[in-house]
Write an enzyme that holds these catalytic residues in place. Structure first.
Site, PDB file in Angstrom:
ATOM      1  N   GLU A   1      19.287  40.740  39.887  1.00  0.00           N
ATOM      2  CA  GLU A   1      18.401  41.521  40.688  1.00  0.00           C
ATOM      3  C   GLU A   1      17.193  41.625  40.297  1.00  0.00           C
ATOM      4  O   GLU A   1      16.689  41.675  39.317  1.00  0.00           O
ATOM      5  CB  GLU A   1      19.164  42.949  40.252  1.00  0.00           C
TER       6      GLU A   1
ATOM      7  N   LYS B   1      20.071  46.561  48.789  1.00  0.00           N
ATOM      8  CA  LYS B   1      21.082  47.488  48.097  1.00  0.00           C
ATOM      9  C   LYS B   1      21.507  48.674  48.627  1.00  0.00           C
ATOM     10  O   LYS B   1      20.420  49.429  49.442  1.00  0.00           O
ATOM     11  CB  LYS B   1      20.479  47.965  46.726  1.00  0.00           C
TER      12      LYS B   1
ATOM     13  N   CYS C   1      24.329  45.288  42.062  1.00  0.00           N
ATOM     14  CA  CYS C   1      24.630  45.994  41.063  1.00  0.00           C
ATOM     15  C   CYS C   1      25.400  47.382  41.142  1.00  0.00           C
ATOM     16  O   CYS C   1      26.674  47.370  41.048  1.00  0.00           O
ATOM     17  CB  CYS C   1      23.129  46.331  40.384  1.00  0.00           C
TER      18      CYS C   1
ATOM     19  N   ALA D   1      72.562  23.920  36.825  1.00  0.00           N
ATOM     20  CA  ALA D   1      73.583  24.864  36.341  1.00  0.00           C
ATOM     21  C   ALA D   1      74.582  24.493  37.320  1.00  0.00           C
ATOM     22  O   ALA D   1      74.540  23.864  38.227  1.00  0.00           O
ATOM     23  CB  ALA D   1      73.078  26.429  36.912  1.00  0.00           C
TER      24      ALA D   1
ATOM     25  N   SER E   1      71.494  31.187  25.754  1.00  0.00           N
ATOM     26  CA  SER E   1      72.370  32.207  25.520  1.00  0.00           C
ATOM     27  C   SER E   1      72.185  33.118  24.187  1.00  0.00           C
ATOM     28  O   SER E   1      72.568  34.213  23.955  1.00  0.00           O
ATOM     29  CB  SER E   1      73.891  31.428  25.110  1.00  0.00           C
TER      30      SER E   1
END
Length: 641
Positions: A46, A115, A168, A475, A361
């Site tokens: 700024e 701003k 800001c 699986a 497990s």
């Protein structure tokens, strides 16, 4: 390809208060450095052209004229560069003074953003000098001999992204201007700041930026004043901070006496994906975003070869450092709470778990133990069943039995060998042919045993399969794929090991701890193929489907981020450089996509289980995909790598 990345920079130059010529040369120097590194947009603090702490000097005509003259020099001296620069400076307009961000590129002033919120409390007196954007009716102004758009509602459109700017204090407002800008299309937000330091303020600032970038689903680049600003009453540390959707990706060194340019990349492709997925963002945009944005086109920025400065964790599911313990505790608590609710709701009198001596497990068993302890139920209500088969090794069998005994649960051992031999005879399968029939028959026999024991004891079969296995379809359908409640269903394999280790090191007796740590060190295997001549595991999962750390990396960026195969490959090759070569990564990436698509039918009928992280593949939760969706486009892209 730039894979959706936009290279940005937060600059914190050296400054001399009210010396615009010195400040301009420092700004030019850092613009040139950033351009050489491929930065597309650079932001400065700024009022960096004059210095933020000029005080009543802002009323001096000489200072204002000097600022504009030096801006002209910066514009002229950088006109050959593609880079877009955002500078902070005071600008006079029709009798008022504005605290602005000026956007320049290739010899042009693209726009001026004033701003909105001027702090006027404690050490701040900005209303003494400046006027808010809301009090100005003009939408354009003359600056550096050019008539340019002006307003807090400007959106700057590039070929690669759209960005917006706030200054800001705007960030500290209950509804920051950046919220509106984001809803209207800004993917990257820049904040030019003069944030001074105070005890604890920096952490608050980082939290504020993190929250705003997350709420806006945007990149957020913050740069504030540093060394050289007046220290009459306050000190400026020079914060250059770059965030993306809640996460910090780069930061400057605080309290440096030298100028800094903090560079990183914002993944706007990821931001767009997140916004599309997040229906709340779209709803808010429809109801809350004002139709007032002014869109400003920028000049084309020639593409440069992507030199990615960001780094990526090879194990994105596993937090680093002190956060790991906190994450493990939270995940374990979610699993325990989910199981407790299900046990109480069904009035189950037992929890039945198949115990192999492996990681998954073991984690499921530990969840059961903690759940029963919290419910103040006897651990004897947990029935651990070890079911040795043709591939069971002494190490895993011993660990399974030792762990169950040390935890004080009910132990049952049921060998599946004779039942499987009879089954092979029944279906006329040669026991010496170790194919998918040989393997899956064992998995299904074990599941049948668990289900029947649960019926015997008015109990529930607790599933052990993890997220990584389910993603790969690793699986047996209606075998270990099935249970009555799957506590590990959204825990990836790379995290399972850490969870088991965390439990071992927290609130465990010595015997259990020793066994758990040995389980952590045991190779991952379904143990469905007989051991070798030395009794060691012969069937190692990662030799067959690939390293789980790669698959979990692929899974995270495919499901969590929606990345295409080429981008995942790019990131994996960079992240695992020196660990896996590109051909190896490509091989397993192809297998990942082939298996992920082909095995969706298993995920379409998963048992219930708790979601613990950002990814779940429950058909009732995060992931709904047809079981017959084509993988052709993804595999074709992998093949072209």
């Amino acid at each position: 390809m730039n894979y959706g990345y936009v290279k940005v920079a937060a600059a914190v130059p050296r400054v001399k208060v009210a010396d615009c010529k010195f400040n301009a040369r420092e700004i030019e120097k850092e613009i040139i450095i950033a351009e050489g590194k491929g930065v597309q947009i650079i932001a400065f603090p700024e009022l960096c052209v004059t210095g933020y702490t000029c005080g009543d000097l802002f009323a001096q005509q000489l200072l204002l004229e000097e600022a504009e003259m030096e801006l002209i020099q910066i514009v002229n001296n950088t006109r050959q560069l593609d880079i877009i620069a955002i500078l902070g400076m005071p600008v006079a307009l029709n009798g008022v003074l504005l605290n602005t961000a000026v956007v320049i590129q290739k010899g042009k002033v693209l726009g001026v953003v004033p701003k909105t919120y001027l702090p006027n409390y404690k050490e701040f007196y900005e209303k003494r000098w400046f006027t808010s954007a809301v009090d100005v009716s003009e939408t354009s102004m003359r600056l550096c001999g050019q008539v340019v758009p002006m307003g807090a509602n400007l959106l700057f459109e590039m070929a690669d992204t759209t960005f917006g700017i706030e200054i800001c204090e705007d960030l500290w407002a209950p509804i920051p201007p950046s919220s509106s800008l984001a809803l209207q299309g800004a993917e990257i937000l820049f904040n030019l700041s003069a944030d001074n330091e105070g005890i604890g303020k920096h952490n608050y600032l980082c939290s504020l930026i993190s929250q705003q970038s997350a709420r806006c689903i945007a990149g957020y680049v913050f740069c504030s004043c540093g060394f050289g600003e007046s220290t009459t009453d306050v000190v400026f540390a020079g914060n250059g901070l770059i965030f993306e959707n809640g996460s910090m990706v780069a930061r400057s060194e605080r309290f440096s006496f030298e100028g800094q340019v903090v560079i990183s990349e914002i993944d706007v492709e990821h931001i767009r994906t997140e916004r599309r997925v997040n229906t709340t963002f779209a709803a808010c945009r429809a109801h809350c975003a004002p139709e007032s944005a002014v869109r400003v086109s920028t000049e084309y920025v020639n593409s440069k070869e992507l030199n990615l400065t960001r780094t990526f964790e090879p194990h994105p599911f596993v937090p680093q450092g002190a956060a790991l313990n906190e994450r493990c505790e939270e995940i374990f608590s979610i699993q325990v709470s989910g199981l407790a609710q299900r046990l109480m709701h069904t009035h189950a009198q037992s929890a039945v778990v198949g115990i192999s001596g492996g990681l998954d497990s073991t984690l499921a068993l530990l969840v059961c133990v903690k759940t029963f302890d919290k419910l103040e139920w006897s651990r004897k209500g947990i029935i651990g069943v070890t079911m040795p088969g043709f591939g069971t090794t002494d190490r895993t069998h011993t660990n399974a039995v030792d762990l169950m005994n040390s935890l004080g649960i009910t132990v049952r051992e049921v060998s599946i060998k004779e039942a499987c031999i009879q089954h092979f005879k029944d279906i006329d399968h040669d026991i010496d042919i170790h194919d998918v029939v040989y393997e899956n028959a064992q998995a299904r026999e074990r599941t049948q045993i668990l289900m029947d024991i649960a019926n015997q004891t008015n109990g529930m079969v607790i599933g052990t399969g993890d997220l990584s296995e389910l993603a790969l379809g690793w699986a047996t359908y209606n075998g270990d794929h099935m249970s009555m409640y799957g506590v590990n269903g959204s825990v990836p394999k790379t995290l399972v090991k850490h969870l088991v280790k965390w439990v071992a090191e927290n609130d465990m007796d010595e015997a259990s701890r020793a066994t758990l740590l040995d389980i952590v060190d045991t190779p991952i295997s379904p143990e469905l193929i007989p051991a070798d001549e030395n009794g060691n595991i012969k069937q190692i999962t990662e030799d067959l489907v690939g390293p789980y750390e790669l698959h979990d990396f692929f899974l995270y960026y495919f499901l969590r981020c929606g990345f295409r195969p080429s981008k995942i490959f790019f990131l994996a090759a960079r992240t695992f450089k020196g660990v896996y070569d590109e051909e190896t990564i490509k091989k397993w990436l192809q297998i990942f996509f082939r298996r992920f698509f082909n095995q969706q039918f298993k995920r379409s009928c998963l048992p219930d289980g708790p979601k613990v992280g950002s990814i779940s593949i429950s058909p009732r939760g995060d992931w709904r995909m047809p079981s017959d969706a084509s993988s052709e486009a993804w595999l074709r892209e992998v093949g072209s790598l």
